[in-house]
Design a protein around this motif. Structure first.
Motif, PDB file in Angstrom:
ATOM      1  N   GLU A 212     -33.065  20.712   3.894  1.00  9.34           N
ATOM      2  CA  GLU A 212     -32.106  19.648   3.589  1.00  9.34           C
ATOM      3  C   GLU A 212     -31.016  20.142   2.639  1.00  9.34           C
ATOM      4  OE1 GLU A 212     -35.280  19.334   3.578  1.00  9.34           O
ATOM      5  OE2 GLU A 212     -35.905  17.568   4.711  1.00  9.34           O
TER       6      GLU A 212
ATOM      7  N   ALA B  21     -27.752  19.534  -0.037  1.00  9.56           N
ATOM      8  CA  ALA B  21     -27.298  18.632  -1.100  1.00  9.56           C
ATOM      9  C   ALA B  21     -25.813  18.868  -1.281  1.00  9.56           C
ATOM     10  CB  ALA B  21     -28.059  18.903  -2.384  1.00  9.56           C
ATOM     11  N   TRP B  22     -25.146  17.927  -1.925  1.00 14.37           N
ATOM     12  CA  TRP B  22     -23.702  18.021  -2.111  1.00 14.37           C
ATOM     13  C   TRP B  22     -23.359  17.941  -3.592  1.00 14.37           C
ATOM     14  CZ3 TRP B  22     -20.458  18.553   2.179  1.00 14.37           C
ATOM     15  CH2 TRP B  22     -21.101  18.407   3.424  1.00 14.37           C
ATOM     16  N   TYR B  23     -22.308  18.660  -3.967  1.00 17.13           N
ATOM     17  CA  TYR B  23     -21.803  18.562  -5.332  1.00 17.13           C
ATOM     18  C   TYR B  23     -20.291  18.744  -5.322  1.00 17.13           C
ATOM     19  CZ  TYR B  23     -21.305  23.675  -5.580  1.00 17.13           C
ATOM     20  OH  TYR B  23     -20.926  24.970  -5.359  1.00 17.13           O
TER      21      TYR B  23
ATOM     22  N   SER C 180     -21.235  21.497   0.168  1.00 19.61           N
ATOM     23  CA  SER C 180     -22.650  21.392   0.553  1.00 19.61           C
ATOM     24  C   SER C 180     -23.397  22.627   0.100  1.00 19.61           C
ATOM     25  CB  SER C 180     -22.776  21.235   2.069  1.00 19.61           C
ATOM     26  OG  SER C 180     -22.342  22.416   2.722  1.00 19.61           O
TER      27      SER C 180
ATOM     28  N   ARG D 230     -35.001  17.883  -9.742  1.00 16.99           N
ATOM     29  CA  ARG D 230     -33.960  18.887  -9.504  1.00 16.99           C
ATOM     30  C   ARG D 230     -34.591  20.251  -9.251  1.00 16.99           C
ATOM     31  NH1 ARG D 230     -28.332  20.241 -12.676  1.00 16.99           N
ATOM     32  NH2 ARG D 230     -27.876  22.126 -11.495  1.00 16.99           N
TER      33      ARG D 230
ATOM     34  N   TYR E  68     -31.970  23.400  -6.167  1.00 16.93           N
ATOM     35  CA  TYR E  68     -30.567  23.614  -5.823  1.00 16.93           C
ATOM     36  C   TYR E  68     -29.884  24.278  -7.010  1.00 16.93           C
ATOM     37  CZ  TYR E  68     -31.336  20.501  -1.862  1.00 16.93           C
ATOM     38  OH  TYR E  68     -31.798  19.936  -0.703  1.00 16.93           O
TER      39      TYR E  68
ATOM     40  N   ALA F  13     -26.279  21.499  -6.926  1.00 10.02           N
ATOM     41  CA  ALA F  13     -26.380  20.094  -6.521  1.00 10.02           C
ATOM     42  C   ALA F  13     -27.757  19.518  -6.835  1.00 10.02           C
ATOM     43  CB  ALA F  13     -26.081  19.973  -5.020  1.00 10.02           C
ATOM     44  N   GLU F  14     -27.984  18.262  -6.455  1.00  7.00           N
ATOM     45  CA  GLU F  14     -29.277  17.605  -6.609  1.00  7.00           C
ATOM     46  C   GLU F  14     -29.585  16.801  -5.348  1.00  7.00           C
ATOM     47  OE1 GLU F  14     -30.152  15.422 -10.169  1.00  7.00           O
ATOM     48  OE2 GLU F  14     -28.654  16.539 -11.321  1.00  7.00           O
ATOM     49  N   ASN F  15     -30.847  16.807  -4.957  1.00  9.37           N
ATOM     50  CA  ASN F  15     -31.323  15.952  -3.868  1.00  9.37           C
ATOM     51  C   ASN F  15     -32.790  15.646  -4.139  1.00  9.37           C
ATOM     52  OD1 ASN F  15     -32.134  14.663  -1.541  1.00  9.37           O
ATOM     53  ND2 ASN F  15     -31.075  16.077  -0.151  1.00  9.37           N
TER      54      ASN F  15
ATOM     55  N   THR G  72     -35.567  15.568  -1.380  1.00 10.35           N
ATOM     56  CA  THR G  72     -36.016  16.814  -0.768  1.00 10.35           C
ATOM     57  C   THR G  72     -37.221  17.381  -1.509  1.00 10.35           C
ATOM     58  OG1 THR G  72     -33.793  17.345  -0.025  1.00 10.35           O
ATOM     59  CG2 THR G  72     -35.345  19.164  -0.148  1.00 10.35           C
TER      60      THR G  72
END
Length: 735
Positions: A370, A372-374, A383, A626, A645, A648-650, A653
């Motif tokens: 997966e 993540a976006w920042y 991404s 994170r 990541y 970013a953070e997700n 996931t």
């Protein structure tokens, strides 16, 4: 007797007397010069040191070696040779045709096989002229050489080439000494391998007959023709003026002279002489590429990996740490120090472990995919794929494997998450701080009972704090080993509050050498749940766990076993010779080891449980998932895995990803089948016994057993309450 006859007789006696007087003057002068020469010779040579023919000179390269898994030798994995423009290729003289060796003897020292280091005829003439020059009787600028091949070799070995009587006398003494130690064949071979032959068309300085043959003619010295040999033999007298590429006329003149001498001395026949004399030379630049050898392909057949590997990057980072401190230079200068040549690094890496890690990190087979976006500094949304890193070391601190990212490594000296990232360690910090300190100081035991309750508001935060990783607190009471197994956040906070942040900080930093910052990390959040300001890197985190697997001994982590000078026997660093430092008691190490076994048997690290090994470990999770980590120890290795990541953070996931499970996939299964016979150290001062379900103390005969646990045998306090006496329960209050 008439006047005419008398005059003739008188003239005769005048001439005869003059001749006799002249002869006497010459004899007296010769005696004088001989006495002077002996005096000067004996005085000047009192402290002349003897010399030996050296081994072939090493390139001033810097090299990195790793142990060869097939034997006890090391093999080269990286080599840097700074450009010097010099090329020297050693060759065994036995491989050369006789006419190659004879060409140099003919033109440089035709009595080579007859003298014992010096040619008396030429040397006497040259030495007398120099002595007369010193005494003021000879002022001509012309100088006669007279050096034999042995003397020329002495000059090349010692680099003692000043134009003076002193130097000539030293040279003679050393040449005679050299002839007494070595055969003519040995001397001629070294001479042919060391003399300078000028520059080829690429500007390379060629030393030795093999380099010259390749540089000028594109062929090995053993394949030279007589004419080509004479061409090369003509060069050493004056490599600039006799270079056939720059001065064909100057080389041709001496080449013809060489062939003539070879013929006169019987080294070649008249037919060979005529043929060589009339042969037109073809130099390397005019030979087809597929028909010639180049100096580049002969000087170094080792090809560096491109890009550099994680192992090489880590080793050079460690080298820079050492050399920068030693010389007081910055890291750029430290890297230049290695690249300029002169160092050999012998590493600790196990190629089987390294290959296993790299294989399992090569793609996302064992990792969630997966994204993540920042938003970057320019406001652009970017991404990002999940990343991971791992390090493995043994219990002497020797790094056996390291990987800094998932996927193919595409750059040299790039970002390495195992080395460069200093991230929050999450709950992996708990055994290294609060639990470790309290256990080391005999302030807690295996089964002490604790309530799962936060600290009151105002102690560590404005509100009650902390909650557990699932966002709640239960208020329930559990023995210590269960609190560790299930990674409760509340108990470490209570221990920090009870025993003091500074004490716990000092323990983790001074004892376990955990890399924490006193200004940002002496806090409840940092020391109880790993919410550090920066945090340790994975190498440091694994290093801090080491004492829990080897009985309490700390060895500083290192990927370099030895640093030595590449051109001498000087050793700068011998890391494996360092003695370990006892940092915690054997009892502490053993009990913590067994507490961490609970994590993988029935706690948050169950997915890391191995079949063949008695492995232990600790999970870690940072805020909002994170980062997730797992510190995994087997009887052979201590390792740490990080997943997260980079920018970013997700949370979703990693919330569903088990760091313990991924650790098992990427390294645990390999470790499970690693056959060594090793085991975790036992401790005679720890006993395994029942504990009281009501008090948490080691049980007496009157207690109801709550299970078994590990306790220090000295100062052990057994439960002495009556099972039916409810007023004497030893359960702590919630706060």
């Amino acid at each position: 007797m008439n006047d005419k006859t008398g005059k003739t007789a008188k003239l005769f006696w005048i001439i005869l007397t003059s001749l006799i007087s002249t002869a006497l003057i010459i004899i007296v002068s010769a005696i004088f010069f001989s006495i002077a020469a002996v005096f000067i010779f004996s005085e000047k040579l009192e402290n002349v040191t003897e010399i030996v023919i050296p081994e072939p000179a090493k390139e001033k390269s810097s090299c990195i070696y790793v142990p060869d898994g097939e034997n006890e030798e090391y093999k080269l994995i990286y080599k840097v040779t700074p450009y010097s423009g010099d090329v020297n290729i050693e060759i065994d003289a036995a491989e050369l045709p006789e006419y190659v060796k004879n060409a140099f003897v003919s033109i440089e020292d035709e009595r080579f096989y007859d003298h014992e280091g010096i040619d008396i005829i030429t040397t006497t003439f040259a030495l007398t002229k120099e002595i007369m020059r010193v005494l003021g009787f000879y002022t001509s600028g012309d100088r006669t050489g007279g050096s034999t091949i042995t003397q020329q070799l002495v000059k090349n070995i010692t680099s003692d080439d000043t134009v003076s009587v002193d130097r000539k006398l030293r040279e003679i003494s050393r040449a005679v000494n050299l002839e007494n130690q070595y055969s003519k064949e040995d001397i001629l071979e070294k001479y042919l391998n060391i003399i300078y032959f000028g520059q080829n068309s690429d500007g390379l300085n060629m030393y030795g007959i093999e380099a010259a043959a390749i540089g000028y003619f594109g062929k090995h010295a053993k394949d030279l023709t007589i004419s080509e040999t004479a061409c090369l033999a003509a060069i050493p007298q004056n490599p600039y003026l006799r270079n056939p590429l720059n001065n064909d006329e100057g080389n041709s003149e001496r080449r013809i002279y060489c062939l003539k001498k070879m013929f006169e001395l019987g080294y070649i026949s008249s037919e060979e002489y005529e043929k060589a004399l009339n042969t037109k030379l073809t130099f390397s630049d005019n030979v087809a590429e597929d028909e010639k050898i180049s100096l580049a392909e002969c000087t170094d057949d080792f090809i560096n990996p491109e890009p550099t590997t994680w192992v090489i990057d880590t080793a050079l980072s460690e080298f820079c740490d050492y050399i920068c401190e030693l010389k007081g230079i910055d890291r750029e200068a430290g890297m230049a120090e290695f690249m300029n040549g002169g160092y050999e690094l012998y590493l600790t890496v196990d190629e089987n472990i390294q290959n296993e890690l790299e294989k399992n990190f090569s793609d996302y087979t064992y990792f969630p995919e997966e994204k993540a976006w920042y938003t970057d500094d320019t406001g652009t949304e970017i991404s990002e794929n999940i990343q991971a890193a791992a390090v493995v070391m043994d219990y002497k601190g020797r790094i056996k494997g390291i990987v800094g990212r998932i996927g193919e490594k595409k750059e040299s000296f790039c970002w390495n998450n195992a080395l460069h990232s200093h991230r929050q360690p999450g709950s992996t910090i708990k055994p290294l701080t609060s639990y470790g300190y309290a256990l080391e100081n005999d302030l807690i035991t295996w089964s002490d009972l604790f309530y799962d309750t936060p600290l009151p508001a105002g102690i560590a935060a404005e509100s009650e704090w902390p909650v557990n990783y699932n966002g709640t607190v239960s208020g329930e009471c559990h023995p210590l080993y269960e609190m560790i197994a299930h990674s409760y956040n509340t108990v470490p906070a209570q221990l920090c509050n009870k025993y003091g942040l500074e004490n716990i900080f000092d323990f983790s930093v001074d004892k376990l050498h955990l890399n924490l910052d006193r200004e940002t990390d002496m806090t409840y959040a940092a020391l109880s749940i790993g919410a550090t300001g920066t945090g340790p890197n994975l190498i440091n985190l694994a290093n801090a766990y080491m004492p829990f697997g080897n009985g309490g001994i700390y060895y500083e982590a290192h990927i370099i076993n030895r640093i030595k000078d590449s051109c001498s026997s000087r050793v700068y660093v011998e890391n494996d010779a360092r003695r370990g430092e006892r940092v915690i008691k054997e009892e502490t190490a053993f009990i913590m080891n067994r507490l961490l076994r609970q994590v993988v048997e029935k706690g948050t690290g169950k997915q890391a449980l191995l079949k063949n090994k008695n492995n232990i470990g600790k999970t870690g999770t940072t805020e909002n998932y994170r980062d997730i980590l797992f510190a995994g120890l087997t009887e052979d290795f201590v390792s740490v895995l990080w997943i997260g990541y980079e920018n970013a953070e997700n949370p979703y996931t990693l919330k569903n990803t088990s760091s313990a499970g991924v650790w098992k996939d990427v390294f645990g299964n390999f470790a499970d089948n690693y056959i060594s016979g090793a085991s975790f150290p036992e401790c005679e001062n720890v006993i395994y016994t029942d504990y009281c379900a009501q008090s948490g103390l080691p049980a007496s005969s009157r207690c109801i057993s709550g299970g078994k646990g590990y306790y220090r045998s000295e100062n052990i306090h057994y439960c002495n309450i009556s099972h039916n006496d409810k007023s004497k329960k030893h359960i702590p209050s919630p706060n």
